[in-house]
Design an enzyme around this catalytic site. Structure first.
Site, short mmCIF file in Angstrom:
data_model
loop_
_atom_site.label_atom_id
_atom_site.label_comp_id
_atom_site.label_asym_id
_atom_site.label_seq_id
_atom_site.Cartn_x
_atom_site.Cartn_y
_atom_site.Cartn_z
N ARG A 46 -17.58 1.37 -0.83
CA ARG A 46 -16.12 2.11 -0.93
C ARG A 46 -16.41 3.31 -2.25
NH1 ARG A 46 -11.03 -1.94 -0.93
NH2 ARG A 46 -9.93 -0.20 -0.54
N PRO A 47 -16.92 4.10 -1.86
CA PRO A 47 -17.01 5.21 -2.91
C PRO A 47 -15.75 6.04 -2.99
CG PRO A 47 -18.17 5.85 -0.87
CD PRO A 47 -17.68 4.52 -0.67
N ILE A 48 -15.64 7.08 -4.17
CA ILE A 48 -14.51 7.74 -4.25
C ILE A 48 -14.98 9.15 -4.20
CG2 ILE A 48 -13.07 6.11 -5.50
CD1 ILE A 48 -13.75 7.60 -8.21
N ASP A 49 -16.01 9.51 -3.83
CA ASP A 49 -16.59 10.91 -3.74
C ASP A 49 -15.66 11.86 -3.12
OD1 ASP A 49 -17.23 9.30 -1.54
OD2 ASP A 49 -18.48 10.93 -0.68
N ILE A 107 -14.34 0.83 10.07
CA ILE A 107 -13.75 1.44 8.80
C ILE A 107 -14.87 1.23 7.42
CG2 ILE A 107 -11.76 1.91 7.24
CD1 ILE A 107 -11.29 3.13 10.06
N ASN A 166 0.86 -1.23 -0.03
CA ASN A 166 -0.02 -0.04 0.00
C ASN A 166 0.89 1.32 -0.03
OD1 ASN A 166 -2.23 -1.57 -0.31
ND2 ASN A 166 -2.73 -1.27 1.76
N ASP A 197 -7.17 -3.55 8.28
CA ASP A 197 -6.44 -4.73 7.52
C ASP A 197 -5.81 -5.80 8.50
OD1 ASP A 197 -6.97 -3.45 5.36
OD2 ASP A 197 -4.95 -2.44 4.99
N ARG A 232 -8.90 -1.46 -7.12
CA ARG A 232 -9.45 -0.24 -6.83
C ARG A 232 -8.29 0.64 -6.55
NH1 ARG A 232 -14.31 -0.10 -5.10
NH2 ARG A 232 -13.82 1.86 -3.90
N1 EPU Z 1 -14.60 6.41 1.73
C1 EPU Z 1 -15.75 7.24 1.27
N2 EPU Z 1 -15.39 7.98 0.08
C2 EPU Z 1 -14.21 8.26 -0.53
C3 EPU Z 1 -13.19 7.58 -0.09
C4 EPU Z 1 -13.32 6.55 1.17
O1 EPU Z 1 -16.90 7.08 1.67
O2 EPU Z 1 -14.02 8.67 -1.27
C5 EPU Z 1 -14.77 5.58 2.97
C6 EPU Z 1 -14.65 4.20 2.50
O3 EPU Z 1 -15.58 3.49 1.88
C7 EPU Z 1 -14.05 3.62 3.92
C8 EPU Z 1 -13.35 4.76 4.46
O4 EPU Z 1 -13.75 5.84 3.84
O5 EPU Z 1 -15.16 3.37 4.38
C9 EPU Z 1 -11.92 4.58 4.53
O6 EPU Z 1 -11.69 4.18 3.17
P1 EPU Z 1 -10.01 4.76 2.49
O7 EPU Z 1 -10.28 5.58 1.48
O8 EPU Z 1 -9.09 5.09 3.67
O9 EPU Z 1 -9.58 3.22 2.00
P2 EPU Z 1 -8.69 3.18 0.63
O10 EPU Z 1 -7.66 4.48 0.61
O11 EPU Z 1 -9.54 2.75 -0.45
C10 EPU Z 1 -6.68 2.01 1.94
C11 EPU Z 1 -5.95 0.74 1.51
C12 EPU Z 1 -6.82 -0.49 2.25
C13 EPU Z 1 -7.12 -0.13 3.63
C14 EPU Z 1 -7.79 1.09 3.83
C15 EPU Z 1 -8.02 1.54 5.14
C16 EPU Z 1 -4.67 0.94 -0.18
C17 EPU Z 1 -4.35 0.73 -1.81
N3 EPU Z 1 -5.70 0.30 0.29
O12 EPU Z 1 -7.82 1.79 0.91
O13 EPU Z 1 -6.13 -1.82 2.16
O14 EPU Z 1 -8.06 -1.43 4.25
O15 EPU Z 1 -6.79 2.17 3.34
O16 EPU Z 1 -6.77 1.38 6.08
O17 EPU Z 1 -3.87 1.58 0.43
C18 EPU Z 1 -5.71 -4.03 2.03
O18 EPU Z 1 -4.79 -3.75 1.71
O19 EPU Z 1 -6.20 -5.31 1.87
C19 EPU Z 1 -6.47 -2.92 1.83
C20 EPU Z 1 -8.04 -3.13 1.82
#
Ligand code: EPU
Length: 422
Positions: free
Chosen positions: A126-129, A331, A23, A309, A97
């Protein structure tokens, strides 16, 4: 589809080296899009997601000198001379993703990005908003159609912003985009995971001006262009945590070389509460002791809290601990899919909303189980190591996304595990 077959009940003993952090490596590979010069990353983990990111970058015309070497010498060289397709297509985004990490650097460097919208996944919607709102704050125009997001900006402008909730890859996208924006960006409520300051170290080596990475307030002063750099990826704290649990759940004794204990405080502290001894040694981190372990509640939090994680792997350990533990997942909304598989092996777990109540210890017996995501599959391998009899973990590809040669590493420590190619 490959499977893992595990004969449980063997104590693990020996030394293993922790690879670079997936990551951290993923955003650092995406950062190569910010410059036409060569970015070299060392200590790259040899896992499937890294290969997927390499394919994504190649799709954009990045020259990728493929990973070579093992361990610390595993490296990749990336050169994004001219970007011909500023696009992350559906077939790559759907398998990973983290492809969304291309969005920020692409729009900053080329003024345009087109990225397939990631759908929901096993662990949640897991939205990207938040990524999109942040890019809008930086002056990008965002349009979504036919399942794609398009971002356009002649030049991004620095801005102040506060994330509505903490997002790891969202923070990384903002740091990369703002590095080439006009003026200053201040991001509040930023993620503090160790992968963030590691990305900042690479960006600074490329000429970016970033302060505060690793705190919840990050200040980025845009520069007109960035240059090439070489960078060594931090060790994978989640791989290390997974092997700490492997040592504990088998009553074994393991030395994890290159693990960084500073990134594992919450995990080490939680294991200590259960009675598992984790010691810093000059060569790395040692886990040992024969149990019995005590049950301890855990709630996932953003860093520096207990990592989501590690929740599945910790649940496997709790099935073998004495007493009842409550695991709270804050989370992701659907990250308990491993619980029903562990129950098929004999675990006593009740799910109530975002809480799992685990009553232990229950003897586990081998069974056929299905992995639903990366960390869930790791937890089922751990349960299989502790179980009597044969466990077959289906859909090994999930584990290959993020664990380097897990079956070889566990075998070298005394486990009976083999890959069945399907
Ligand atoms: N979220 C939103 N909107 C967004 C972005 C996130 O609602 O635009 C929500 C997510 O749905 C979630 C929370 O915010 O409920 C946190 O999500 P985050 O964005 O922090 O997760 P991520 O960046 O997509 C990274 C890791 C994940 C890890 C999470 C939390 C990477 C590539 N992935 O994901 O790793 O679980 O942070 O620490 O860095 C894994 O390695 O198995 C893995 C899933």
């Amino acid at each position: 589809m490959d499977k893992f077959r595990i004969e449980g009940g063997r104590r693990l003993e020996g030394t293993l080296r922790i690879c670079g952090a997936k990551n951290a490596a993923l955003p650092e590979m995406a950062a190569c899009l910010l410059t036409g010069e060569t970015v070299e990353l060392r200590n790259l983990p040899r896992v499937r997601d890294i290969e997927t990111m390499a394919r994504l970058l190649e799709h954009m015309n990045v020259e990728v000198a493929r990973p070579e070497g093992e361990g610390e010498s595993a490296r990749v060289r990336l050169r994004a001379g001219t970007i011909s397709h500023a696009e992350a297509p559906y077939d790559l985004v759907k398998t990973m993703r983290a492809s969304v990490l291309a969005l920020g650097p692409l729009v900053a460097r080329t003024g345009y990005a087109r990225v397939s919208m990631p759908g929901g996944c096993a662990i949640g919607a897991r939205p990207i908003d938040l990524h999109l709102k942040a890019l809008e704050r930086l002056g990008a125009e965002i349009a979504t159609e036919h399942g794609y997001v398009e971002a356009r900006a002649k030049r991004l402008r620095g801005a102040r912003m506060v994330f509505d909730r903490i997002t790891v890859t969202g923070t990384e996208n903002v740091m990369m985009a703002a590095a080439l924006a006009d003026g200053e960006t201040v991001l509040e409520n930023a993620a503090r995971e160790p992968e963030i300051p590691d990305l900042a170290r690479l960006l600074v080596a490329m000429g970016a001006r970033i302060e505060g990475a690793g705190t919840s307030s990050i200040r980025i002063t845009g520069v007109p262009s960035l240059r090439g750099a070489a960078h060594s990826v931090i060790p994978d704290r989640i791989a290390a945590g997974t092997y700490l649990v492997a040592g504990a759940i088998t009553g074994g004794n393991l030395l994890l070389e290159a693990a960084d204990p500073n990134h594992l405080d919450a995990v080490i502290q939680k294991l200590a509460e259960c009675g598992v001894e984790v010691r810093r040694e000059p060569g790395g981190l040692r886990v040992g002791g024969a149990g019995p372990w005590k049950a301890a509640d855990a709630a996932t939090e953003e860093y520096p809290g207990f990592p989501t994680d590690m929740q599945a792997q910790y649940m496997a350990l709790m099935t073998q601990a004495q007493g009842t533990s409550i695991l709270t997942e804050t989370i992701f909304e659907n990250r308990f899919l491993h619980a029903s598989e562990m129950m098929r092996m004999g675990a006593d777990i009740t799910i109530r909303g975002n809480q799992a109540v685990v009553r232990g210890p229950t003897p586990l017996t081998g069974a056929g189980v299905i992995a639903s995501d990366l960390r869930a599959s790791a937890s089922l391998v751990l349960a299989g190591l502790a179980a009597q009899g044969t466990t077959v973990v289906d859909r090994a590809y999930h584990i290959d996304r993020g664990y380097e040669k897990i079956e070889e590493k566990l075998r070298a420590l005394g486990a009976r595990i083999e890959r069945i190619s399907g």
